[in-house]
Design an enzyme around this catalytic site. Structure first.
Site, mmCIF file in Angstrom:
data_model
loop_
_atom_site.group_PDB
_atom_site.id
_atom_site.type_symbol
_atom_site.label_atom_id
_atom_site.label_comp_id
_atom_site.label_asym_id
_atom_site.label_seq_id
_atom_site.Cartn_x
_atom_site.Cartn_y
_atom_site.Cartn_z
ATOM 1 N N SER A 1 54.143 43.656 43.430
ATOM 2 C CA SER A 1 54.231 42.743 42.281
ATOM 3 C C SER A 1 55.688 42.533 41.869
ATOM 4 O O SER A 1 56.460 43.487 41.782
ATOM 5 C CB SER A 1 53.449 43.301 41.098
ATOM 6 O OG SER A 1 53.756 42.528 39.952
ATOM 7 N N LYS B 1 40.125 43.695 36.537
ATOM 8 C CA LYS B 1 40.041 42.599 35.559
ATOM 9 C C LYS B 1 38.654 42.475 34.918
ATOM 10 O O LYS B 1 38.543 41.947 33.821
ATOM 11 C CB LYS B 1 40.413 41.270 36.209
ATOM 12 C CG LYS B 1 41.896 41.130 36.508
ATOM 13 C CD LYS B 1 42.210 39.743 37.009
ATOM 14 C CE LYS B 1 43.651 39.627 37.436
ATOM 15 N NZ LYS B 1 44.007 38.270 37.824
ATOM 16 N N ASP C 1 45.617 34.075 32.700
ATOM 17 C CA ASP C 1 45.630 33.407 34.015
ATOM 18 C C ASP C 1 45.226 31.941 33.860
ATOM 19 O O ASP C 1 45.769 31.047 34.517
ATOM 20 C CB ASP C 1 44.616 34.057 34.963
ATOM 21 C CG ASP C 1 45.110 35.386 35.512
ATOM 22 O OD1 ASP C 1 46.335 35.603 35.537
ATOM 23 O OD2 ASP C 1 44.263 36.201 35.918
ATOM 24 N N GLY D 1 37.012 35.329 40.225
ATOM 25 C CA GLY D 1 37.632 35.340 38.905
ATOM 26 C C GLY D 1 38.723 34.289 38.759
ATOM 27 O O GLY D 1 38.843 33.646 37.701
ATOM 28 N N GLY E 1 51.172 29.075 43.365
ATOM 29 C CA GLY E 1 50.619 30.097 42.467
ATOM 30 C C GLY E 1 51.703 30.930 41.805
ATOM 31 O O GLY E 1 51.446 31.591 40.793
#
Ligand code: ATR
Length: 282
Positions: free
Chosen positions: A14, A65, A101, A129, A246
C-alpha cells in the site's frame, strides 16, 4: 500531532503512508499514517489499542471491509447501503464506520474526466464490494447500471439489495460484454483481473475493445490501483476512449478520510499533482 493507520492483510504494497504524508504537507500539519498487517484474530484488539493511543481513525482494507462492521458503534448511511466499511473515525466512546471508496470513485470520474448525469448509462464488471461502492453513487445520480458478473447469483443478490429498476444484471461473457459496452457511456472494471502481478490480462479482450463503436465518447474506469494503468485501461486508451485510473479513486478516498480524521477539507485540485508524485514513488 495526528495519527491514523491502515489495517488489513496484506498491506505491504500500500502506498497510503506516502499519500497521507503528502496530504499532511499540503495541509501543513504534523501527521503519521502507518500500515499494520493485521491477523484475523487481532483485528478488534488492534482497533482498541489504536483508539486508546489517540489515533484519529483507521482505513480498513482486504479482507476486513465487511467483518469490521461488527465492531463499530455507528455506521454511516452509505456504508450501511454498500455493506462495507473502509474508514473508521474514533470518536470518544463511539467508533463510526464510513465508506469513502464510493465518493472516492465518483470524484475520480467527475474531477478527472467529466461530470456524470442521468443521461449516462453504466456497465459495471464485477459484483463485489468495489462494484457496490460505485453503483451506490451512480444510482444516487439516477444513472442506469448493468452489472455483469462471472457468478450470476452474486449479481442477482446485489440487485435484490439495491431494489431499483435502474439496475440490471447478467452473466459475464464476451457477447454480453460487447453488446452492453456498445450502449454504455461509462464502463467500470471492479474485479481483480489485471492487478499486479497478472498485468497482462483484461476482462475485455483486445479484439472486442477494438469493435466497440464510438469508443471515443466512452469513459473506461478501472478500480485497480496497481498498476495505475491496467491492460484494460491501456487497451481502451489505445482505442481512443477516455480513461480513469483506480489510483485517482484511492487519492480521493484518502482526501475524504483525511477530512474525517482532521476536519481539514483539502482542495480536490491537488489530486493530479498527488497522482504524479505517487507514480514516481511507486
Ligand atoms: P472487492 O470487494 O474488491 O470487490 P470481492 O468482493 O472479492 O472483492 O469481489 C471480486 C469481484 O471480482 C467479483 O465480482 C468476482 O466475481 P465472482 O463473484 O464470480 O467471484 C470478480 N472476479 C474475480 N476474479 C475474476 C475473474 N478471474 N474473472 C471474472 N471475475 C472475477
Amino acid at each position: 500531532m495526528y495519527y491514523s493507520a491502515l489495517l488489513g492483510s496484506p498491506v505491504d504494497h500500500s502506498v497510503s503512508p506516502i499519500l497521507f504524508s503528502l496530504l499532511a504537507r499540503i495541509a501543513g500539519i504534523e501527521y503519521a499514517h502507518i500500515k499494520i498487517d493485521t491477523p484475523d484474530k487481532k483485528l478488534h484488539e488492534y482497533l482498541t489499542e489504536l483508539s486508546n493511543l489517540g489515533f484519529r481513525g483507521v482505513n480498513i482494507t482486504i479482507p476486513y471491509k465487511l467483518r469490521v462492521g461488527e465492531y463499530v458503534n455507528t455506521v454511516s448511511a452509505e456504508a450501511e447501503k454498500i455493506g462495507a466499511i473502509n474508514t473508521i473515525v474514533f470518536e470518544p466512546n463511539n467508533w463510526v464506520g464510513y465508506n469513502t471508496d464510493a465518493i472516492g470513485a465518483l470524484y475520480a470520474l467527475e474531477k478527472q474526466v467529466r461530470p456524470l448525469s442521468n443521461a449516462d448509462h453504466a456497465l459495471i464488471l464485477g459484483a463485489g464490494g468495489a462494484a457496490r461502492a460505485i453503483i451506490y453513487e451512480l444510482l444516487k445520480k439516477d444513472i442506469s447500471c448493468v452489472v455483469l458478473n462471472r457468478t450470476l447469483e452474486r449479481a442477482q443478490k446485489l440487485k435484490s439489495d439495491f431494489k431499483t429498476q435502474l439496475l440490471m444484471v447478467d452473466e459475464l461473457s464476451d457477447n454480453a460484454l460487447f453488446s452492453y459496452a456498445r450502449d454504455a457511456s461509462l464502463i467500470c472494471q471492479t474485479t481483480s483481473v489485471g492487478m499486479e502481478p497478472n498485468t497482462q490480462i483484461s476482462l475485455i479482450k483486445h479484439e472486442i475493445m477494438q469493435r466497440i463503436p464510438e469508443i471515443e465518447n466512452k469513459i473506461f474506469f478501472d478500480m485497480i490501483l496497481n498498476p495505475a494503468k491496467t491492460k484494460f485501461l491501456l487497451d481502451a486508451e489505445n482505442s481512443g476512449a477516455q480513461t480513469c485510473s483506480g489510483l485517482y479513486m484511492m487519492i480521493y478516498q484518502c482526501i475524504e478520510a483525511f477530512n474525517l480524521w482532521t476536519g481539514i477539507d483539502l482542495s480536490k485540485s491537488c489530486a493530479t499533482e498527488l497522482y504524479d508524485e505517487l507514480i514516481n514513488q511507486m
